[in-house]
Design an enzyme around this catalytic site. Structure first.
Site, mmCIF file in Angstrom:
data_model
loop_
_atom_site.group_PDB
_atom_site.id
_atom_site.type_symbol
_atom_site.label_atom_id
_atom_site.label_comp_id
_atom_site.label_asym_id
_atom_site.label_seq_id
_atom_site.Cartn_x
_atom_site.Cartn_y
_atom_site.Cartn_z
ATOM 1 N N ASN A 66 55.222 24.286 65.746
ATOM 2 C CA ASN A 66 53.855 24.197 65.199
ATOM 3 C C ASN A 66 53.564 22.710 64.971
ATOM 4 O O ASN A 66 54.055 22.118 64.014
ATOM 5 C CB ASN A 66 53.789 24.989 63.883
ATOM 6 C CG ASN A 66 52.441 24.852 63.199
ATOM 7 O OD1 ASN A 66 51.494 24.285 63.759
ATOM 8 N ND2 ASN A 66 52.352 25.370 61.979
ATOM 9 N N LYS B 33 50.897 21.404 64.079
ATOM 10 C CA LYS B 33 49.896 21.202 63.013
ATOM 11 C C LYS B 33 48.835 20.200 63.487
ATOM 12 O O LYS B 33 48.528 20.158 64.675
ATOM 13 C CB LYS B 33 50.587 20.791 61.711
ATOM 14 C CG LYS B 33 51.710 21.775 61.326
ATOM 15 C CD LYS B 33 52.203 21.612 59.937
ATOM 16 C CE LYS B 33 53.279 22.665 59.638
ATOM 17 N NZ LYS B 33 53.793 22.612 58.292
ATOM 18 N N HIS C 143 49.029 31.033 58.609
ATOM 19 C CA HIS C 143 49.928 30.013 58.053
ATOM 20 C C HIS C 143 49.491 29.691 56.627
ATOM 21 O O HIS C 143 48.299 29.690 56.322
ATOM 22 C CB HIS C 143 49.884 28.757 58.936
ATOM 23 C CG HIS C 143 50.979 27.794 58.615
ATOM 24 N ND1 HIS C 143 50.924 26.962 57.525
ATOM 25 C CD2 HIS C 143 52.171 27.557 59.221
ATOM 26 C CE1 HIS C 143 52.039 26.254 57.478
ATOM 27 N NE2 HIS C 143 52.812 26.594 58.496
ATOM 28 N N GLU D 105 49.165 27.001 55.159
ATOM 29 C CA GLU D 105 48.205 25.881 55.078
ATOM 30 C C GLU D 105 46.793 26.361 55.365
ATOM 31 O O GLU D 105 45.825 25.848 54.799
ATOM 32 C CB GLU D 105 48.635 24.764 56.051
ATOM 33 C CG GLU D 105 49.882 24.058 55.532
ATOM 34 C CD GLU D 105 50.767 23.442 56.600
ATOM 35 O OE1 GLU D 105 50.336 23.354 57.769
ATOM 36 O OE2 GLU D 105 51.909 23.063 56.265
ATOM 37 N N GLU E 233 57.941 31.920 55.880
ATOM 38 C CA GLU E 233 57.949 30.495 55.557
ATOM 39 C C GLU E 233 57.667 30.306 54.064
ATOM 40 O O GLU E 233 56.503 30.290 53.644
ATOM 41 C CB GLU E 233 56.856 29.764 56.345
ATOM 42 C CG GLU E 233 57.017 29.827 57.845
ATOM 43 C CD GLU E 233 56.264 28.697 58.533
ATOM 44 O OE1 GLU E 233 56.904 27.977 59.298
ATOM 45 O OE2 GLU E 233 55.069 28.517 58.277
ATOM 46 N N GLY F 205 57.935 21.344 54.831
ATOM 47 C CA GLY F 205 57.752 19.890 54.810
ATOM 48 C C GLY F 205 58.414 19.195 53.624
ATOM 49 O O GLY F 205 58.146 18.025 53.356
ATOM 50 N N SER G 13 61.399 23.393 56.798
ATOM 51 C CA SER G 13 62.385 22.308 56.856
ATOM 52 C C SER G 13 63.571 22.606 57.774
ATOM 53 O O SER G 13 64.678 22.111 57.538
ATOM 54 C CB SER G 13 62.859 21.937 55.443
ATOM 55 O OG SER G 13 61.764 21.428 54.686
ATOM 56 N N GLY H 130 57.995 22.876 62.067
ATOM 57 C CA GLY H 130 56.930 21.902 61.873
ATOM 58 C C GLY H 130 57.386 20.517 62.287
ATOM 59 O O GLY H 130 57.416 20.164 63.465
ATOM 60 N N GLY H 131 57.784 19.710 61.299
ATOM 61 C CA GLY H 131 58.130 18.313 61.536
ATOM 62 C C GLY H 131 59.106 18.087 62.686
ATOM 63 O O GLY H 131 58.905 17.183 63.516
HETATM 64 P P1 13P Z 1 58.381 22.043 58.473
HETATM 65 O O1 13P Z 1 59.355 22.433 59.551
HETATM 66 O O2 13P Z 1 57.809 20.673 58.679
HETATM 67 O O3 13P Z 1 58.922 22.268 57.109
HETATM 68 O O4 13P Z 1 57.113 23.021 58.635
HETATM 69 C C1 13P Z 1 57.327 24.390 58.749
HETATM 70 C C2 13P Z 1 56.057 25.024 59.126
HETATM 71 O O5 13P Z 1 55.120 25.061 58.337
HETATM 72 C C3 13P Z 1 55.958 25.566 60.479
HETATM 73 O O6 13P Z 1 54.836 26.372 60.614
#
Ligand code: 13P
Length: 255
Positions: free
Chosen positions: A10, A12, A99, A101, A171, A177, A217, A238-239
């Site tokens: 993802n 983002k 998600h 967010e 999640e 993050g 993470s 994510g990251g």
């Molecule tokens: P991180 O891997 O950056 O923690 O993000 C997870 C996420 O929100 C994937 O959708």
């Protein structure tokens, strides 16, 4: 039963079109044959979907394309929105839905999420349905009940034949993050409860086919702690998905 691992990146709100071309090329280049046993999905921003699809198609890559969101209505007067058939045409076979967010910053409700899932399933795109508790709920011991209630609401009126094509992604918000993952055991406990909820709703056979991912993470260095868990079938990243080598190394931990 053995489920095919699913590892989705993802991105983002990251990567311009030029950067997206470069990252997807880098990921496709570093793709490893062992990953043929998994579904690897890149979910860039809407504006990058066409570019990433072109890169993957040009490379004859097995990597799949996903979106990060969708609107449930048919094409029409909905300024700024993207319909499922548009995602389909640009090559998406997956789409992240609900998600945390989007729930937090864009006010998405469980009902919105249910509509999005239904609209995606209608055009044959596989939803990756997110759920997860905040720290307050976790500390109050209410995480399991909350996450199960999110999934029940998301799947309202969705028949078994369609449900088996979707995936769930657990999640925990406090792990996104932050560099702080859930422990593999705690993540497994939630994913196990989610599978039990699916089994109650659709029967064990369908529940066994639905992939449940962990996200929060995840990195190449910690993924191997999660992959052996019986109810964790992959990751939503994510990251670590923003770096080709990291993403591919992480994916390898699940195959
Ligand atoms: P991180 O891997 O950056 O923690 O993000 C997870 C996420 O929100 C994937 O959708």
């Amino acid at each position: 039963m053995t489920r095919k691992p699913l590892i989705a990146g993802n991105w983002k709100m990251n990567k311009t079109t030029v950067e997206a071309a470069s990252l997807s090329q880098d990921i496709a280049y570093n793709y490893h044959d062992s990953l043929d046993d998994a579904d690897i999905v890149l979910c860039p921003p809407f504006i990058d979907l066409k570019t990433v699809n072109t890169v993957l198609t040009f490379d004859h890559s097995k990597i799949k394309l996903g979106a990060q969101d969708v609107y449930w209505e048919k094409p029409g007067p909905y300024t700024g929105a993207i319909a499922p058939n548009m995602l389909k045409e640009v090559g998406c076979s997956y789409c992240i839905v609900g998600h945390s967010e989007r729930r937090e910053f864009f006010g998405e409700t469980d009902q919105d999420i249910n509509r999005k899932i239904r609209a995606l399933l209608e055009v044959g795109i596989r939803p990756i349905v997110c759920c997860g508790e905040n720290l307050e709920l976790r500390e109050a011991g209410e995480a399991l009940a909350f996450v199960v209630s999110q999934v029940k609401a998301a799947l309202a009126d969705i028949p078994a034949a369609l449900a088996k094509t979707l995936a769930l992604a657990y999640e925990p918000i406090w792990a996104i993050g932050t560099g702080r993952t859930a422990t593999p055991e705690a993540a497994e406990e939630v994913c196990c409860a989610l599978r039990a909820c699916l089994a109650q709703r659709y029967g064990a056979d369908v529940a066994d086919q639905i992939r449940i991912l962990y996200g929060g993470s995840l990195k190449a260095e910690n993924a191997a702690h999660f992959s052996p868990q019986p109810n964790i079938d992959g990751g939503l990243i994510g990251g670590a998905a923003l770096d080709a080598r990291n993403f591919i190394d992480l994916a390898k931990a699940f195959v």
